[in-house]
Design an enzyme around this catalytic site. Structure first.
Site, PDB file in Angstrom:
ATOM      1  NE  ARG A   1      -4.209  -1.636   1.809  1.00 11.59           N
ATOM      2  CZ  ARG A   1      -4.306  -2.476   2.817  1.00 11.59           C
ATOM      3  NH1 ARG A   1      -3.534  -2.338   3.886  1.00 11.59           N
ATOM      4  NH2 ARG A   1      -5.178  -3.442   2.781  1.00 11.59           N
TER       5      ARG A   1
ATOM      6  NE  ARG B   1       1.169 -16.683  12.573  1.00  6.63           N
ATOM      7  CZ  ARG B   1       0.241 -16.713  11.633  1.00  6.63           C
ATOM      8  NH1 ARG B   1       0.035 -15.656  10.871  1.00  6.63           N
ATOM      9  NH2 ARG B   1      -0.500 -17.786  11.438  1.00  6.63           N
TER      10      ARG B   1
HETATM   11  N1  UDP Z   1       4.978 -13.403   4.781  1.00  5.54           N
HETATM   12  C1  UDP Z   1       6.269 -12.993   5.035  1.00  5.54           C
HETATM   13  N2  UDP Z   1       6.494 -12.131   6.068  1.00  5.54           N
HETATM   14  C2  UDP Z   1       5.519 -11.693   6.872  1.00  5.54           C
HETATM   15  C3  UDP Z   1       4.190 -12.120   6.627  1.00  5.54           C
HETATM   16  C4  UDP Z   1       3.951 -12.981   5.577  1.00  5.54           C
HETATM   17  O1  UDP Z   1       7.197 -13.392   4.345  1.00  5.54           O
HETATM   18  O2  UDP Z   1       5.804 -10.927   7.821  1.00  5.54           O
HETATM   19  C5  UDP Z   1       4.748 -14.357   3.649  1.00  5.54           C
HETATM   20  C6  UDP Z   1       4.913 -15.797   4.131  1.00  5.54           C
HETATM   21  O3  UDP Z   1       5.460 -16.562   3.086  1.00  5.54           O
HETATM   22  C7  UDP Z   1       3.487 -16.181   4.426  1.00  5.54           C
HETATM   23  C8  UDP Z   1       2.738 -15.470   3.310  1.00  5.54           C
HETATM   24  O4  UDP Z   1       3.441 -14.233   3.151  1.00  5.54           O
HETATM   25  O5  UDP Z   1       3.314 -17.568   4.400  1.00  5.54           O
HETATM   26  C9  UDP Z   1       1.268 -15.236   3.578  1.00  5.54           C
HETATM   27  O6  UDP Z   1       1.140 -14.534   4.793  1.00  5.54           O
HETATM   28  P1  UDP Z   1      -0.161 -14.573   5.700  1.00  5.54           P
HETATM   29  O7  UDP Z   1       0.033 -13.578   6.762  1.00  5.54           O
HETATM   30  O8  UDP Z   1      -1.347 -14.477   4.815  1.00  5.54           O
HETATM   31  O9  UDP Z   1      -0.059 -16.044   6.324  1.00  5.54           O
HETATM   32  P2  UDP Z   1      -1.047 -16.865   7.319  1.00  5.54           P
HETATM   33  O10 UDP Z   1      -1.584 -15.899   8.360  1.00  5.54           O
HETATM   34  O11 UDP Z   1      -2.101 -17.486   6.443  1.00  5.54           O
HETATM   35  O12 UDP Z   1      -0.117 -17.870   7.906  1.00  5.54           O
END
Ligand code: UDP
Length: 371
Positions: free
Chosen positions: A178, A280
Site C-alpha cells: 500500500r 510469529r
Molecule cells: N509473509 C512474510 N512475512 C511476513 C508475513 C507474511 O514473508 O511478515 C509471507 C509468508 O510466506 C506467508 C505469506 O506471506 O506464508 C502469507 O502470509 P499470511 O500472513 O497471509 O499467512 P497466514 O496468516 O495465512 O499464515
C-alpha cells in the site's frame, strides 16, 4: 422421509456448511471428526485461568468481500468489528505490515508521499521479471530486494521450510502493498470476529435435527458403505492412504505462555529475521478487543515439516510437486460417490470465506444434480 444419508468427514467449516445445506434440503447428514471438538483448525476455546478466548490452532480472522458468505456467518454468530493490524520485528526494530507507506518511510528513513513512494519502489523493483514464476520473483518484481530480504525472505524460509524460489507466487499475492498509511492487513470489505469464537459458530451451523455429529470418531471405509455419498475434508492424499506418496504440508508447534497485563501489545507480531526460530507470536486477548482480561495467553509459533501423525495446516504446493498433486486430483475425480472439499481435501491455501463459498456451491451443485 429422508432423501438419503450423507457422511461428512471433518467437522470444520466445509463439513459443517455442506451438512447444514443438505440437512435443510431433507437429507440426513452424519458428521464425524477424529478430534474431540468441532471447528477443525478454526477451533477456539476459553482459557480457564485468564478467561481469554484462545485460537487453539493459531489465529483466524474472518474477512470477505462475499456478501452471501458474510450474511451466512452472521446468521450463526454475532460478529464484532475487527481490523487485523500486524507488526513485524526485524533487524532490531518494529515495523508496520502489510508493507505500506509507513513501512517504506521508516525503512528508508524518508518522508515520501504516495506518488513519490510509488515511483521509488518501482525503481527498486526488478523490472526484468514480467511474469513471476515463484514467490521470490513475485517479491522482487513487486517491492525490490531490500524490503524482500528484510520482511519476506527469512519469514518465508521459516514458514515454508524451503527457498522462496520453490514456492508459488500466489502465496505472496495474498498480501497487499500500500502507498498509504492504511495498515489493515486485508483488502476485504467485511472483517470481524465471532463474539464467542468460531467453535460455537460452527456448532450452531451443525445444530439441525437432520445432522448427527460424532466426535472422537476416525473414519473407516466401512462407514462410507453405509451412506449414499461422502464429503471428505481430510487430506486429499490421506483418503488414498498416501498410495502415490505424500503431498507436503507444514505443521505448526505452539509454545504457549501466559503473562499478566499485556505481553506484546498487539494480536500478531511477526518475526522476519531468519535467526529467530519462531515465525510469529500471537497474543490472543487482542483478537477479542471488546473483552478485557488481566491475564494474557500467548503462542510462540514454529513451523515445520508435517510428519505422519501431525496435524496438517498448510499445503505447500511446491512448484515441483504439481505432478503428484495432478495425479491425486485425477484419482479424486475418478472416485465415485466422494467429493473432496476444503483446504486439506483440495490441497489449496484457502481462507475461511473461500472455504465457506466453495462449500455452499458444492452443496448447491450436489442438490441440483440429485434433482
Ligand atoms: N509473509 C512474510 N512475512 C511476513 C508475513 C507474511 O514473508 O511478515 C509471507 C509468508 O510466506 C506467508 C505469506 O506471506 O506464508 C502469507 O502470509 P499470511 O500472513 O497471509 O499467512 P497466514 O496468516 O495465512 O499464515
Amino acid at each position: 422421509m429422508s432423501k438419503g444419508s450423507i457422511l461428512l468427514v471433518g467437522a470444520g467449516l466445509s463439513g459443517a456448511v455442506i451438512a447444514r445445506a443438505l440437512a435443510e434440503a431433507g437429507y440426513l447428514a452424519t458428521v464425524i471428526d477424529a478430534r474431540p471438538h468441532v471447528g477443525g483448525n478454526c477451533h477456539t476455546e476459553r482459557d480457564a485461568d485468564t478467561g481469554v478466548l484462545v485460537h487453539v490452532y493459531g489465529p483466524h480472522i474472518f474477512h470477505t468481500d462475499d456478501v452471501q458468505v458474510w450474511d451466512y456467518v452472521n446468521r450463526f454468530a454475532r460478529f464484532h468489528p475487527y481490523r487485523n493490524r500486524v507488526k513485524t520485528t526485524a533487524r532490531g526494530a518494529v515495523w508496520s505490515l502489510p508493507v505500506n507507506l509507513h513501512t517504506i518511510n521508516q525503512f528508508y528513513g524518508t518522508t515520501m508521499r504516495p506518488d513519490e513512494a510509488r515511483a521509488f519502489i518501482a525503481d527498486q523493483a526488478d523490472t526484468t521479471i514480467t511474469e513471476p514464476r515463484n514467490f521470490e520473483e513475485q517479491a522482487l518484481s513487486m517491492i525490490g530486494r531490500d524490503l524482500y530480504e528484510a520482511f519476506f525472505k527469512g519469514y518465508t524460509e521459516k514458514q515454508w521450510g524451503c527457498s522462496p524460489t520453490e514456492l508459488p507466487a500466489s502465496i505472496l499475492k495474498r498480501l497487499p502493498l500500500r502507498f498509504s498509511y492504511d495498515d489493515n492487513y486485508f483488502f476485504h470489505r467485511f472483517q470481524g470476529m465471532p463474539e464467542e469464537g468460531y467453535t460455537p459458530m460452527i456448532a450452531a451451523i451443525l445444530d439441525h435435527a437432520n445432522i448427527d455429529v460424532h466426535l472422537d470418531t476416525p473414519f473407516t471405509p466401512a462407514m462410507a458403505a453405509r451412506h449414499d455419498h461422502l464429503f471428505w475434508s481430510g487430506p486429499l492424499d490421506g483418503y488414498f492412504d498416501y498410495a502415490l506418496g505424500r503431498l507436503g504440508y507444514r505443521t505448526l508447534d505452539f509454545e504457549r505462555f501466559t503473562a499478566m497485563g499485556d505481553w506484546q501489545g498487539c494480536a500478531v507480531m511477526n518475526y522476519g529475521d531468519a535467526d529467530v526460530p519462531w515465525t510469529r507470536i500471537t497474543e490472543h486477548k487482542f483478537f477479542a478487543p471488546w473483552e478485557s482480561h488481566e491475564g494474557s495467553v500467548c503462542y510462540r509459533e514454529y513451523s515445520r515439516a508435517c510428519d505422519p501423525g501431525d496435524i496438517p495446516y498448510y499445503p505447500i504446493r511446491l512448484v515441483e510437486e504439481k505432478a503428484l498433486l495432478a495425479e491425486y486430483e485425477a484419482l479424486a475425480r475418478g472416485t465415485e460417490g466422494v467429493s473432496f472439499v476444503g483446504r486439506l481435501g483440495t490441497y489449496r491455501y484457502l481462507d475461511m470465506d473461500v472455504t465457506i463459498r466453495e462449500a455452499m456451491d458444492m452443496a448447491t451443485g450436489f442438490l441440483s444434480a440429485r434433482g
